[in-house]
Design a protein around this motif. Structure first.
Motif, short mmCIF file in Angstrom:
data_model
loop_
_atom_site.label_atom_id
_atom_site.label_comp_id
_atom_site.label_asym_id
_atom_site.label_seq_id
_atom_site.Cartn_x
_atom_site.Cartn_y
_atom_site.Cartn_z
N GLY A 201 0.81 -1.20 0.00
CA GLY A 201 0.00 0.00 0.00
C GLY A 201 0.85 1.25 0.00
N THR A 202 0.30 2.32 0.52
CA THR A 202 1.01 3.58 0.64
C THR A 202 0.68 4.22 1.98
OG1 THR A 202 -0.77 4.86 -0.40
CG2 THR A 202 0.96 4.01 -1.85
N VAL A 203 1.58 5.06 2.45
CA VAL A 203 1.36 5.87 3.64
C VAL A 203 1.38 7.33 3.21
CG1 VAL A 203 2.20 6.52 5.92
CG2 VAL A 203 2.42 4.15 5.14
N GLU A 204 0.33 8.06 3.52
CA GLU A 204 0.23 9.45 3.11
C GLU A 204 0.89 10.36 4.15
OE1 GLU A 204 -0.96 10.08 0.13
OE2 GLU A 204 -1.41 7.94 -0.08
N GLY A 205 1.41 11.50 3.68
CA GLY A 205 2.00 12.49 4.58
C GLY A 205 3.46 12.24 4.90
N VAL A 206 4.08 11.25 4.25
CA VAL A 206 5.49 10.93 4.45
C VAL A 206 6.08 10.54 3.10
CG1 VAL A 206 7.15 9.41 5.59
CG2 VAL A 206 5.09 10.09 6.80
N ALA B 297 9.27 18.69 4.29
CA ALA B 297 8.53 18.14 3.16
C ALA B 297 8.43 16.61 3.26
CB ALA B 297 9.19 18.54 1.85
N GLY B 298 9.55 15.97 3.60
CA GLY B 298 9.58 14.51 3.60
C GLY B 298 8.76 13.87 4.69
#
Length: 268
Positions: A133-138, A162-163
């Motif tokens: 999946g993905t993790v948002e905000g990172v 930003a990262g």
């Protein structure tokens, strides 16, 4: 959470065996597709022998017990396979934090006269496993790729901001356990493997007050000698404040850049 008292007195007035199949069942604001239920009502208690259906795109299998005691009591054990993480987070907590598929295996008990009381008395544990999946905000990959090219420690502040506050990171796996005691959900062993780094998640979610205190620490895969970076989340579960944990990395970069500068002057 609603504090409206429950009325389970009808359970004491009927005896029944229940077998139900339906294209969909709406319960507690959630939709169960391809639902199958086998249950019994006996001596003021509802015994759920089997509940099977699809929710959040995954397959749910559960058993439970609800008793018209003082206060009302309930227990449930369940397994939810291959649920859609994004759909579950959006419908359960109104947040957009991750995507992918996850499986949850849990066992919980509680007692109370209202929804709020049930949440406040919740006890139990669950195992969680997520993949692909993905993790948002990172954005660990961007942080890792640009870290080696930094020539000024101050540039790291904007890179880290930003990262660790925006972007998306590909999630390979997330595994761990969650223990709940009196409505306080705690994890001490969530492990994350992702594109650009691996990390841990530790902290609590106070469900009755709907508040979060969670710390995520990441080690960048391409920079094994560098200290970890992290994020501390506190506040409402659906809108927490972020504190960047980057002091050790900044000190490390200052030393690294200073050493490199000295070498340029000393070496012929």
């Amino acid at each position: 959470w609603s504090r409206e008292p429950f009325d389970l007195s009808p359970l004491g007035e009927i005896e029944a065996d229940i077998a139900l199949s339906a294209d969909a069942i709406l319960a507690g604001g959630y939709r169960f597709d391809q639902a199958e239920l086998k249950a019994r009502v006996h001596e003021g208690a509802l015994e759920i022998d089997s509940l099977r259906g699809r929710i959040f795109g995954g397959l749910l299998e559960a058993q439970g017990h609800v008793a018209n005691a003082t206060p009302p009591q309930a227990n449930i054990s369940f397994k939810l396979d291959s649920m859609d993480i994004a759909e579950a987070l959006q419908k359960a907590a109104n947040i957009e934090a991750a995507t992918g598929l996850a499986s949850v295996d849990g066992r919980f008990t509680t007692a109370g006269n209202s929804e709020y009381d049930l949440v406040r008395a919740l006890q139990g544990d669950a195992t969680l496993s997520a993949r692909n999946g993905t993790v948002e905000g990172v954005d660990l990959r961007a942080l890792s790729d640009q870290l080696g090219a930094l020539n000024d420690p101050e540039d790291f502040l904007s890179l880290a901001d930003a990262g660790l506050t925006e972007g998306t990171t590909r999630l390979d796996s997330l595994d761990g356990t969650i223990r709940v005691q009196n409505g306080l959900a705690t994890t001490n062993d969530l492990e994350i493997r992702a594109d650009g780094g691996h990390g841990t998640v530790r902290g609590t979610a106070d469900l009755p007050s709907w508040r979060l205190d969670l710390t995520s620490i990441f080690t960048l895969t391409d920079h094994p000698k560098a200290p970890p970076v992290g994020v501390h989340l506190t506040g409402p579960i659906d809108n927490p404040a972020r504190e960047l944990l980057i002091a050790e990395m900044q000190t490390f970069l200052i030393g690294k850049i200073a050493k490199s500068t000295v070498q340029k002057f000393v070496l012929p």
